[in-house]
Every structure is written in C-alpha cells, then in structure tokens.
Design a protein around this motif. Structure first.
Motif, PDB file in Angstrom:
ATOM      1  N   ARG A  51       8.336   8.933   8.994  1.00  0.00           N
ATOM      2  CA  ARG A  51       9.411   9.132   8.019  1.00  0.00           C
ATOM      3  C   ARG A  51      10.707   8.473   8.486  1.00  0.00           C
ATOM      4  O   ARG A  51      11.413   7.836   7.692  1.00  0.00           O
ATOM      5  N   ARG A  52      11.032   8.614   9.754  1.00  0.00           N
ATOM      6  CA  ARG A  52      12.273   8.025  10.271  1.00  0.00           C
ATOM      7  C   ARG A  52      12.263   6.500  10.165  1.00  0.00           C
ATOM      8  O   ARG A  52      13.290   5.879   9.865  1.00  0.00           O
ATOM      9  N   HIS A  53      11.120   5.899  10.418  1.00  0.00           N
ATOM     10  CA  HIS A  53      11.054   4.437  10.389  1.00  0.00           C
ATOM     11  C   HIS A  53      10.993   3.894   8.957  1.00  0.00           C
ATOM     12  O   HIS A  53      11.507   2.798   8.695  1.00  0.00           O
ATOM     13  N   ILE A  54      10.381   4.654   8.049  1.00  0.00           N
ATOM     14  CA  ILE A  54      10.293   4.191   6.663  1.00  0.00           C
ATOM     15  C   ILE A  54      11.676   4.140   6.022  1.00  0.00           C
ATOM     16  O   ILE A  54      12.025   3.172   5.323  1.00  0.00           O
ATOM     17  N   VAL A  55      12.492   5.180   6.248  1.00  0.00           N
ATOM     18  CA  VAL A  55      13.815   5.227   5.608  1.00  0.00           C
ATOM     19  C   VAL A  55      14.749   4.149   6.162  1.00  0.00           C
ATOM     20  O   VAL A  55      15.767   3.831   5.538  1.00  0.00           O
ATOM     21  N   VAL A  61      16.312   1.032   2.161  1.00  0.00           N
ATOM     22  CA  VAL A  61      17.775   1.139   2.136  1.00  0.00           C
ATOM     23  C   VAL A  61      18.321   0.617   0.814  1.00  0.00           C
ATOM     24  O   VAL A  61      19.213   1.218   0.196  1.00  0.00           O
ATOM     25  N   ARG A  62      17.783  -0.544   0.347  1.00  0.00           N
ATOM     26  CA  ARG A  62      18.238  -1.109  -0.936  1.00  0.00           C
ATOM     27  C   ARG A  62      17.888  -0.173  -2.095  1.00  0.00           C
ATOM     28  O   ARG A  62      18.694   0.011  -3.021  1.00  0.00           O
ATOM     29  N   LEU A  63      16.669   0.401  -2.087  1.00  0.00           N
ATOM     30  CA  LEU A  63      16.264   1.319  -3.156  1.00  0.00           C
ATOM     31  C   LEU A  63      17.142   2.565  -3.166  1.00  0.00           C
ATOM     32  O   LEU A  63      17.506   3.070  -4.234  1.00  0.00           O
ATOM     33  N   GLN A  64      17.491   3.042  -1.982  1.00  0.00           N
ATOM     34  CA  GLN A  64      18.338   4.228  -1.906  1.00  0.00           C
ATOM     35  C   GLN A  64      19.734   3.942  -2.449  1.00  0.00           C
ATOM     36  O   GLN A  64      20.330   4.796  -3.121  1.00  0.00           O
ATOM     37  N   ASP A  65      20.242   2.751  -2.186  1.00  0.00           N
ATOM     38  CA  ASP A  65      21.565   2.392  -2.706  1.00  0.00           C
ATOM     39  C   ASP A  65      21.538   2.157  -4.213  1.00  0.00           C
ATOM     40  O   ASP A  65      22.504   2.491  -4.915  1.00  0.00           O
ATOM     41  N   THR A  70      16.747   8.925  -7.957  1.00  0.00           N
ATOM     42  CA  THR A  70      15.284   8.839  -7.873  1.00  0.00           C
ATOM     43  C   THR A  70      14.809   8.915  -6.430  1.00  0.00           C
ATOM     44  O   THR A  70      13.843   9.620  -6.109  1.00  0.00           O
ATOM     45  N   PHE A  71      15.492   8.200  -5.552  1.00  0.00           N
ATOM     46  CA  PHE A  71      15.126   8.206  -4.134  1.00  0.00           C
ATOM     47  C   PHE A  71      15.290   9.609  -3.542  1.00  0.00           C
ATOM     48  O   PHE A  71      14.451  10.064  -2.755  1.00  0.00           O
ATOM     49  N   GLY A  72      16.342  10.296  -3.940  1.00  0.00           N
ATOM     50  CA  GLY A  72      16.563  11.659  -3.446  1.00  0.00           C
ATOM     51  C   GLY A  72      15.491  12.614  -3.920  1.00  0.00           C
ATOM     52  O   GLY A  72      15.038  13.487  -3.163  1.00  0.00           O
ATOM     53  N   PHE A  73      15.072  12.454  -5.195  1.00  0.00           N
ATOM     54  CA  PHE A  73      14.014  13.313  -5.732  1.00  0.00           C
ATOM     55  C   PHE A  73      12.706  13.102  -4.967  1.00  0.00           C
ATOM     56  O   PHE A  73      12.030  14.073  -4.594  1.00  0.00           O
ATOM     57  N   ILE A  74      12.361  11.833  -4.724  1.00  0.00           N
ATOM     58  CA  ILE A  74      11.130  11.537  -3.991  1.00  0.00           C
ATOM     59  C   ILE A  74      11.217  12.049  -2.558  1.00  0.00           C
ATOM     60  O   ILE A  74      10.249  12.602  -2.013  1.00  0.00           O
ATOM     61  N   ALA A  75      12.377  11.885  -1.946  1.00  0.00           N
ATOM     62  CA  ALA A  75      12.556  12.362  -0.572  1.00  0.00           C
ATOM     63  C   ALA A  75      12.392  13.868  -0.485  1.00  0.00           C
ATOM     64  O   ALA A  75      11.819  14.396   0.485  1.00  0.00           O
ATOM     65  N   GLN A  76      12.871  14.582  -1.509  1.00  0.00           N
ATOM     66  CA  GLN A  76      12.730  16.043  -1.529  1.00  0.00           C
ATOM     67  C   GLN A  76      11.269  16.470  -1.610  1.00  0.00           C
ATOM     68  O   GLN A  76      10.873  17.515  -1.099  1.00  0.00           O
ATOM     69  N   ARG A  77      10.442  15.642  -2.284  1.00  0.00           N
ATOM     70  CA  ARG A  77       9.016  15.984  -2.424  1.00  0.00           C
ATOM     71  C   ARG A  77       8.272  15.911  -1.094  1.00  0.00           C
ATOM     72  O   ARG A  77       7.169  16.425  -0.978  1.00  0.00           O
ATOM     73  N   PHE A  78       8.870  15.248  -0.103  1.00  0.00           N
ATOM     74  CA  PHE A  78       8.236  15.129   1.213  1.00  0.00           C
ATOM     75  C   PHE A  78       9.021  15.883   2.288  1.00  0.00           C
ATOM     76  O   PHE A  78       8.763  15.712   3.476  1.00  0.00           O
ATOM     77  N   SER A  79       9.931  16.707   1.838  1.00  0.00           N
ATOM     78  CA  SER A  79      10.719  17.494   2.783  1.00  0.00           C
ATOM     79  C   SER A  79       9.899  18.669   3.291  1.00  0.00           C
ATOM     80  O   SER A  79       9.154  19.306   2.544  1.00  0.00           O
ATOM     81  N   ARG A  80      10.026  18.982   4.563  1.00  0.00           N
ATOM     82  CA  ARG A  80       9.274  20.096   5.155  1.00  0.00           C
ATOM     83  C   ARG A  80      10.097  21.379   5.207  1.00  0.00           C
ATOM     84  O   ARG A  80       9.624  22.395   5.704  1.00  0.00           O
ATOM     85  N   GLY A  81      11.305  21.345   4.707  1.00  0.00           N
ATOM     86  CA  GLY A  81      12.179  22.496   4.834  1.00  0.00           C
ATOM     87  C   GLY A  81      12.002  23.564   3.782  1.00  0.00           C
ATOM     88  O   GLY A  81      12.542  24.665   3.916  1.00  0.00           O
TER      89      GLY A  81
END
Length: 331
Positions: A51-55, A61-65, A70-81
């Motif tokens: 996960r650290r290397h993918i982000v 980085v370009r997709l997140q900017d 959308t990037f935040g929603f997808i990131a939340q789907r893989f959050s372990r918290g």
C-alpha cells in the motif's frame, strides 16, 4: 469386515474418500497451527508495504490530485481501521465470487455438462450400498441437518446468547439460517430438478440445491464462527474450524451415500451456505464494530455447563429423531 467389502466393493472408494479427506484436513490443520500466525503476519506486512509503495507511484499521485474524491473513496475501501474498509471489501468480493461459482454450476447442470454424467455415475454406485451396515451411521449424520434438529440448535443458541447477554449475535444466526433456507427453497422451485431414482429416504422436495448441505454450512459454520470469536487461543480456533469443515463434509457425503442428492446438489448447497454465512458474518462484524456485541466476555461455570448440556441435548435429540422418524422410512 472383509466379507462386507467383498459384498460391497464401493465401500473401498467411500473409505478412500473419507481417509483422504480426514488426512487432508489434518495436514491443513497442522500447517495452520505451526505456520498460521507467521503467514498472517507476513501477509499483513506485505499488504502495508504494498500500500505504501502504490500510493507513491507517479500515476497514483496524479490520480489523487485529479480525482481526490474518487481516490479517497477507493482508499477508504482498503482501509484497515474500520469495518466498512478492507473487511467489507474482502467479504463483498468473496460473495461475488461465490455467486459466480453458483451460476457456473447451474449453467453446467442446465446444459447437461460433464457434471451431470458424474452425478449419475456416483448415484449408481451409491445405490448399491442401500442394504449395507453403514447406512445407520449416515442416517444419524444426515439427521444433524434435518429441520427439527436445526430448529432445536437455533433455540438453544438463542437461550445461550440471552444468558450471556449478547442477543445481537442472533441477528447473524437468523440471517444465515433463514436467508439460506429461503434461497434454497426458491432455487428448488426455480430449477425443479428431480432427485435420484434410487432414493433411500423418500423426500417430497426437489433436488437442487441440497438443503442439508446448505444448512450445514449456514448453521454449523456460524456456530463455529461464534466459537472462534469467543476463543482467544489460536490453536483452538484452528481446531474448531477443522472439525466444523469435517462435520459439514460428512453431512454432505451422507446425502450422497443415502442417494438423497446428486453430487452437484451438494456442491450447490455448500455454495449457497457459504454465501449466506458470509453475509451473516458481515452483519455480525458490523454490529460488533458498532459496540452491540462483546466477544471478550468472561464465561461463568454455569454458562460453560450450559454449552455442554446443549451439545449433549442435540446429540440425544438427533439419535431419537433418527430412530423415530428416519429409520422407519427405510421400510
């Protein structure tokens, strides 16, 4: 024993299946006990590293900017918290995969693929065992998946959950059992597949999928999930899982030996059971995340005795049911 095998050579094949199944389960259990914790730790570390290397990849980085929402929603789907993150994503993908397997099995049956030929071959061989001395043992095993026994188990589990003040666990149990039973009934009505010709215990419902195979996963699987969640010992958790898998396989095998179902009926029932068990576990974990269920309770001596009393009561009730209802059907 030799005379019995000479009279029923199919017993050799059945014995080989049982021995190989138990040996495989023992091997998997042994490997999980010895290497399970290390494997889980390795997977967890690998997932964090990945996960650290993918982000940090330029594309990410370009997709997140460009698409932060959308990037935040997808990131939340893989959050372990939290539950709605990685846990829910894995469970959802598992359900989709199981549905795809079930759809593929249905397609094979409808199109009379090779699975149907295998069904007929196995059924013909099992019909020879109808007069053998192994029938009573399999009748007892198959009775563990009967409607009266499953209702008794649900009732005893409800009493236990009330005694330990964890009533919300019943939500998952009812979703698993009622949902899988309803799905199985509707599937039987939709496909209307006839049962094997040489059926031993007369049934009046359709064949696909097997209700016994479904409820074995949905009910006993959820009970195993409860026991694993309440337990804090990894070795005990692995053994509970292994014994539950063996029990479900034996119930499914009993339906084939008694010629109540075809092999594909059992496979379909297992898939339906796993589907609804996954849904039930998802709901239970969601309730746990909301603080409705506490798995870290301290069990009193009376509550432990209640568990063992329930197990003994189920075994006695199964024996009585098999002798008073199932065995008379042999005549």
């Amino acid at each position: 024993m030799i005379a019995l095998i000479e009279q029923y050579p199919q017993l050799i094949s059945l014995g080989i299946v049982l021995i190989l199944t138990m040996a495989l389960l023992w091997l998997i259990q042994h490997l999980m006990i010895r290497y399970g914790k290390r494997l889980l730790g390795f997977i967890s570390r690998s997932e964090l590293w990945l996960r650290r290397h993918i982000v940090r990849l330029p594309l990410m980085v370009r997709l997140q900017d460009k698409y932060p929402a959308t990037f935040g929603f997808i990131a939340q789907r893989f959050s372990r918290g939290h539950f709605s993150g990685l846990i829910l994503t894995v469970l959802t993908l598992l359900n989709i995969y199981i549905l795809a397997l079930f759809a593929g099995l249905v397609e094979d049956i409808v199109e009379a693929d090779s699975i149907v030929t295998t069904d007929l071959f196995v059924s013909q061989h099992m019909s020879v065992l109808q007069d053998s001395s192994i029938v009573p043992a399999f009748i007892f095993v198959t009775s563990l998946g009967s409607t009266p026994i499953t209702c008794l188990i649900i009732l005893l589990t409800a009493i236990l959950c009330t005694a330990i003040r964890q009533p919300y666990i019943l939500v998952g149990l009812l979703i698993s059992t009622i949902g899988s039973t309803t799905f199985t009934f509707l599937s039987k009505m939709a496909f209307q597949r006839s049962r094997p010709i040489d059926i031993l215990l007369m049934e009046h419902t359709y064949s696909f999928p097997s209700g016994h195979a479904t409820i074995s996963i949905a009910l006993y699987g959820f009970l195993a999930y409860m026991a694993i969640r309440f337990s804090t010992h990894f070795v005990r958790q692995v053994r509970i899982l292994s014994l539950t898998i063996l029990l479900c396989l034996l119930i499914g095998l009993s339906r084939i030996v008694l010629n109540e179902h075809y092999l594909s009926d059992i496979m379909g029932g297992f898939l339906v059971g796993i589907l609804w068990l996954t849904i039930a576990i998802s709901m239970t974990e969601w309730l746990t995340a909301r603080g409705k269920i506490n798995w870290r309770i301290i069990w009193s001596a009376s509550q432990r005795y209640m568990v063992w009393f329930s197990v003994i009561a189920v075994l006695i009730a199964t024996f009585i049911y098999a002798n008073m209802y199932q065995f008379p059907l042999l005549g």
